[in-house]
Design an enzyme around this catalytic site. Sequence first.
Site, short mmCIF file in Angstrom:
data_model
loop_
_atom_site.label_atom_id
_atom_site.label_comp_id
_atom_site.label_asym_id
_atom_site.label_seq_id
_atom_site.Cartn_x
_atom_site.Cartn_y
_atom_site.Cartn_z
N CYS A 1 0.90 -1.25 -0.03
CA CYS A 1 0.04 0.11 -0.08
C CYS A 1 0.81 1.24 -0.03
CB CYS A 1 -0.96 0.01 1.15
SG CYS A 1 -0.33 -0.47 2.82
N SER A 2 0.72 2.15 1.02
CA SER A 2 1.88 3.18 0.99
C SER A 2 2.04 3.63 2.61
CB SER A 2 0.90 4.55 0.36
OG SER A 2 -0.24 4.82 0.97
N CYS A 3 2.57 2.39 3.20
CA CYS A 3 2.99 2.48 4.87
C CYS A 3 4.07 3.71 4.72
CB CYS A 3 3.40 1.26 5.42
SG CYS A 3 1.83 0.25 5.60
#
Length: 214
Positions: free
Chosen positions: A115-117
């Site tokens: 995702c975009s942690c």
Amino acid sequence: MNHDHHDHNHDHEGGTVLSDVELRVRALESVLVEKGYVDPAALDVLIETYETKVGPHNGAHVVAKAWSDPAYRDWLLKDATAAIRSLGYIGRQGEHMVAVENTAGIHNMVVCTLCSCYPWPVLGLPPVWYKSAPYRSRAVMDPRGVLQDFGVTLPADKQIRVWDSTAEIRYLVLPERPAGTEGWSAARLATLVTRDSMIGAGLARSPAEPEGAQ
């Protein structure tokens, strides 16, 4: 891990067309505001806080202190969460931090393949390209090629390590300290630390470079 062929394609400088998810988020925000569940002023304050007040400034302070204080550097590499918290940078998305150090022989790069942690309390809002599918996939398959897309050409013998952020662990890259900065104060060193250098997609600025680059 690296591949010779590379066709990484993203717009590093500008924005991108909103994804379906982003469009749904915007629509939901509009509905919530219209129904009175969300105060638009509160949303603006939140966004402004992470874009301007946090931004990469907190991370730059951490890096500059590590460059100028060997004891803090050792602490940061041993227990980044505690070392960063000691400077007052805490909050959601930054509960468990790991710092990885760039050296003459190793360059570290951070990605989130699922995702975009991203460590918001330290680096602010993630850049658009960090969340893009091309970066997330190709940073793993061809990190050297991705770095070249960002204008970074590393020596062929320098090893590249790619770290995959998760909901449990987020990474901060400690870039190499630029040459010619001996005797500089931590505040002055912080002006050389860029957001991209703390992700590993770039390098810290040299003293001769103008400010403004990511």
